[in-house]
Design an enzyme around this catalytic site. Sequence first.
Site, PDB file in Angstrom:
ATOM      1  N   CYS A 165     -77.240  55.174  36.183  1.00  0.00           N
ATOM      2  CA  CYS A 165     -76.722  56.523  36.385  1.00  0.00           C
ATOM      3  C   CYS A 165     -75.977  57.004  35.159  1.00  0.00           C
ATOM      4  CB  CYS A 165     -75.785  56.537  37.595  1.00  0.00           C
ATOM      5  SG  CYS A 165     -76.698  56.497  39.139  1.00  0.00           S
ATOM      6  N   LYS A 176     -74.681  46.761  47.272  1.00  0.00           N
ATOM      7  CA  LYS A 176     -75.583  46.948  46.128  1.00  0.00           C
ATOM      8  C   LYS A 176     -74.996  46.302  44.863  1.00  0.00           C
ATOM      9  CE  LYS A 176     -76.172  51.035  43.266  1.00  0.00           C
ATOM     10  NZ  LYS A 176     -75.284  50.673  42.267  1.00  0.00           N
ATOM     11  N   ASN A 177     -73.755  46.637  44.550  1.00  0.00           N
ATOM     12  CA  ASN A 177     -73.214  46.177  43.274  1.00  0.00           C
ATOM     13  C   ASN A 177     -72.947  44.673  43.258  1.00  0.00           C
ATOM     14  OD1 ASN A 177     -73.450  48.699  42.210  1.00  0.00           O
ATOM     15  ND2 ASN A 177     -71.289  49.253  42.448  1.00  0.00           N
ATOM     16  N   ARG A 217     -82.286  54.636  45.085  1.00  0.00           N
ATOM     17  CA  ARG A 217     -81.836  53.484  44.286  1.00  0.00           C
ATOM     18  C   ARG A 217     -80.730  52.716  44.997  1.00  0.00           C
ATOM     19  NH1 ARG A 217     -81.505  54.702  37.962  1.00  0.00           N
ATOM     20  NH2 ARG A 217     -80.763  52.579  38.126  1.00  0.00           N
ATOM     21  N   ASP A 228     -66.964  55.611  43.078  1.00  0.00           N
ATOM     22  CA  ASP A 228     -68.284  55.796  43.690  1.00  0.00           C
ATOM     23  C   ASP A 228     -68.230  56.582  45.008  1.00  0.00           C
ATOM     24  OD1 ASP A 228     -69.431  54.513  41.596  1.00  0.00           O
ATOM     25  OD2 ASP A 228     -69.941  52.664  42.668  1.00  0.00           O
ATOM     26  N   ARG A 230     -71.386  55.299  28.688  1.00  0.00           N
ATOM     27  CA  ARG A 230     -71.062  54.041  29.379  1.00  0.00           C
ATOM     28  C   ARG A 230     -71.309  52.889  28.406  1.00  0.00           C
ATOM     29  NH1 ARG A 230     -73.562  54.167  35.369  1.00  0.00           N
ATOM     30  NH2 ARG A 230     -72.097  52.463  35.681  1.00  0.00           N
ATOM     31  N   PRO A 231     -70.363  52.716  27.453  1.00  0.00           N
ATOM     32  CA  PRO A 231     -70.564  51.698  26.427  1.00  0.00           C
ATOM     33  C   PRO A 231     -70.483  50.279  27.007  1.00  0.00           C
ATOM     34  CG  PRO A 231     -68.360  52.652  26.245  1.00  0.00           C
ATOM     35  CD  PRO A 231     -69.062  53.399  27.339  1.00  0.00           C
ATOM     36  N   ILE A 232     -70.931  49.293  26.237  1.00  0.00           N
ATOM     37  CA  ILE A 232     -70.792  47.898  26.685  1.00  0.00           C
ATOM     38  C   ILE A 232     -69.988  47.092  25.654  1.00  0.00           C
ATOM     39  CG2 ILE A 232     -72.853  47.882  28.159  1.00  0.00           C
ATOM     40  CD1 ILE A 232     -74.223  46.233  25.877  1.00  0.00           C
ATOM     41  N   ASP A 233     -69.096  47.812  24.946  1.00  0.00           N
ATOM     42  CA  ASP A 233     -68.323  47.130  23.906  1.00  0.00           C
ATOM     43  C   ASP A 233     -67.434  46.003  24.450  1.00  0.00           C
ATOM     44  OD1 ASP A 233     -67.073  49.384  25.097  1.00  0.00           O
ATOM     45  OD2 ASP A 233     -65.553  49.453  23.528  1.00  0.00           O
ATOM     46  N   ARG A 254     -79.092  49.611  35.116  1.00  0.00           N
ATOM     47  CA  ARG A 254     -77.927  49.307  34.294  1.00  0.00           C
ATOM     48  C   ARG A 254     -77.533  47.820  34.390  1.00  0.00           C
ATOM     49  NH1 ARG A 254     -74.530  51.589  31.271  1.00  0.00           N
ATOM     50  NH2 ARG A 254     -72.452  50.711  31.129  1.00  0.00           N
TER      51      ARG A 254
HETATM   52  C1  UD1 Z   1     -69.693  49.345  38.027  1.00  0.00           C
HETATM   53  C2  UD1 Z   1     -70.559  49.803  39.175  1.00  0.00           C
HETATM   54  C3  UD1 Z   1     -70.418  51.302  39.391  1.00  0.00           C
HETATM   55  C4  UD1 Z   1     -68.956  51.684  39.549  1.00  0.00           C
HETATM   56  C5  UD1 Z   1     -68.111  51.112  38.423  1.00  0.00           C
HETATM   57  C6  UD1 Z   1     -66.616  51.320  38.627  1.00  0.00           C
HETATM   58  C7  UD1 Z   1     -72.384  48.220  39.131  1.00  0.00           C
HETATM   59  C8  UD1 Z   1     -73.823  47.982  38.882  1.00  0.00           C
HETATM   60  N1  UD1 Z   1     -71.920  49.460  38.883  1.00  0.00           N
HETATM   61  O1  UD1 Z   1     -70.178  50.010  36.860  1.00  0.00           O
HETATM   62  O2  UD1 Z   1     -71.152  51.659  40.553  1.00  0.00           O
HETATM   63  O3  UD1 Z   1     -68.834  53.100  39.519  1.00  0.00           O
HETATM   64  O4  UD1 Z   1     -68.335  49.695  38.302  1.00  0.00           O
HETATM   65  O5  UD1 Z   1     -66.214  50.752  39.825  1.00  0.00           O
HETATM   66  O6  UD1 Z   1     -71.660  47.353  39.566  1.00  0.00           O
HETATM   67  N2  UD1 Z   1     -66.223  50.725  29.719  1.00  0.00           N
HETATM   68  C9  UD1 Z   1     -66.125  50.701  28.357  1.00  0.00           C
HETATM   69  N3  UD1 Z   1     -66.702  49.645  27.709  1.00  0.00           N
HETATM   70  C10 UD1 Z   1     -67.351  48.645  28.352  1.00  0.00           C
HETATM   71  C11 UD1 Z   1     -67.440  48.691  29.760  1.00  0.00           C
HETATM   72  C12 UD1 Z   1     -66.857  49.748  30.426  1.00  0.00           C
HETATM   73  O7  UD1 Z   1     -65.543  51.580  27.728  1.00  0.00           O
HETATM   74  O8  UD1 Z   1     -67.835  47.706  27.694  1.00  0.00           O
HETATM   75  C13 UD1 Z   1     -65.617  51.860  30.471  1.00  0.00           C
HETATM   76  C14 UD1 Z   1     -66.677  52.724  31.152  1.00  0.00           C
HETATM   77  O9  UD1 Z   1     -67.225  53.681  30.279  1.00  0.00           O
HETATM   78  C15 UD1 Z   1     -65.902  53.333  32.297  1.00  0.00           C
HETATM   79  C16 UD1 Z   1     -64.920  52.219  32.661  1.00  0.00           C
HETATM   80  O10 UD1 Z   1     -64.854  51.338  31.541  1.00  0.00           O
HETATM   81  O11 UD1 Z   1     -65.187  54.451  31.850  1.00  0.00           O
HETATM   82  C17 UD1 Z   1     -65.312  51.430  33.899  1.00  0.00           C
HETATM   83  O12 UD1 Z   1     -66.600  50.875  33.740  1.00  0.00           O
HETATM   84  P1  UD1 Z   1     -67.067  49.550  34.495  1.00  0.00           P
HETATM   85  O13 UD1 Z   1     -66.012  49.090  35.450  1.00  0.00           O
HETATM   86  O14 UD1 Z   1     -67.556  48.614  33.472  1.00  0.00           O
HETATM   87  O15 UD1 Z   1     -68.295  50.104  35.336  1.00  0.00           O
HETATM   88  P2  UD1 Z   1     -69.741  49.486  35.423  1.00  0.00           P
HETATM   89  O16 UD1 Z   1     -69.672  48.009  35.454  1.00  0.00           O
HETATM   90  O17 UD1 Z   1     -70.617  50.174  34.438  1.00  0.00           O
END
Ligand code: UD1
Length: 423
Positions: free
Chosen positions: A117, A22-23, A401, A309, A122-125, A93
Amino acid sequence: MEQLLIRGQNRLSGNIDINGAKNAALAVLPAVLCAGEACIIDNLPAIDDIHCYIDVLTRLGCRAELVDTHALRVDPTGVGYTVADFDSAKKIRASYYVLGAMLGKFGKAAVALPGGCNFGSRPIDFHIKGFEALGAKVVIEHGIVYCQADELVGAPIYLDFASVGATINILLAAINARGQTVIENAAKEPHVVDVANFLNFIGADIRGAGTNVIRINGLDNGKIKMRGGEYTIIPDMIEAGTFMIAAAITGGDVCVKNIIPKHMHSVSAKLREMNCVVEEDEDSIRVRASELLSPVNVETQVYPGFPTDLQPQACALLSTVQGQSIVRETVFESRFQYVSELERMGARITVSGRQAVVLGVDNLTGADVSATDLRAGMSLITAGLAATGETRLSNINYVDRGYEDIAGRLNSLGADIERISVL
Ligand code: UD1
């Protein structure tokens, strides 16, 4: 509304083929936006998140048609700059990958802030910092992220956390920058490697994916055109791990097939520590549960550590194992929302912050429970497989999903799960 009715205590046995990841698929599909010609993406799982993503691509101007249940032909040549604030983009997402792909291709992109989810903020900074390092201006207005750059220029980028999403999003933009980008502390997850392989296959120059330093030699803002082609998504390590845990909790004997066993080493190691017999072959793993499983401690980590996960499913398993296990979540700040539902089934779990202390019980008991997110739902199904009596799971849209026909596939191994309509 539909529910899953799980009649528990059936031992699972037999073989199960694992679907595409999926991812990985949710990153490769938007990566097709970067292609210069049509692509065929094979081994896509037939799940709601993928159908939703196909809608996102279509609304952006792609011509997308299913070749069969698991293969999609996507032609991105008609795509132009579009503000992606439609429902499908908000729902999922991974629509944030459209930012990186469009920014690289057109020098601008706009996408509604991601849904998906909810387990903690879950910021995108990190994504935004990465785009800014490449020379883009990023603003968020009315729930939409706007990125714009006259020219993207390669840069060194250090990630504070090895974020999967940020690593992939930066890759998608940086492949079109002028000069070299170096991502340090990059995520090493197999799906990062898969999307990098796909991008290289259509003409990008990415080196080091799968290590924590990735170098990208940019294609100079579209001066070098990318190709199309046919690409096959890797197998889903989370789906494989879910079936391995389901085998263990039912005292079963299950062979998960069509996988990359190396991706499963953290899971195999934990199951062996619990006394399961785990046999690895070239592209399959057989899990045989012993009579008496041992409690273990589990700490989630970035790859190759134990995947976050699979943490909820592991917690369900440990709830049935005599003794005390400790589960620590280090990736997300709050990923234990499902615990109160497991407690309705008789589990004894004490959560404090990022840690759960699990005291195994003799028997879980079926109950009416509700999924709070995708893997939470899968945790409750896993528990229901072992519980006495009937478990009714609602909010199964979360499970749909990410898992293709989970009831049918577990039933093929001996489970008794029915999808029922309720008023
Ligand atoms: C992806 C996966 C999700 C999996 C996760 C960790 C997809 C669609 N989803 O989620 O299933 O659980 O990887 O393996 O591929 N963070 C920040 N700022 C950011 C980005 C992340 O603080 O800009 C933090 C997040 O809040 C979290 C950590 O970094 O605590 C890991 O997040 P990340 O690896 O980015 O997970 P996703 O890509 O959202």
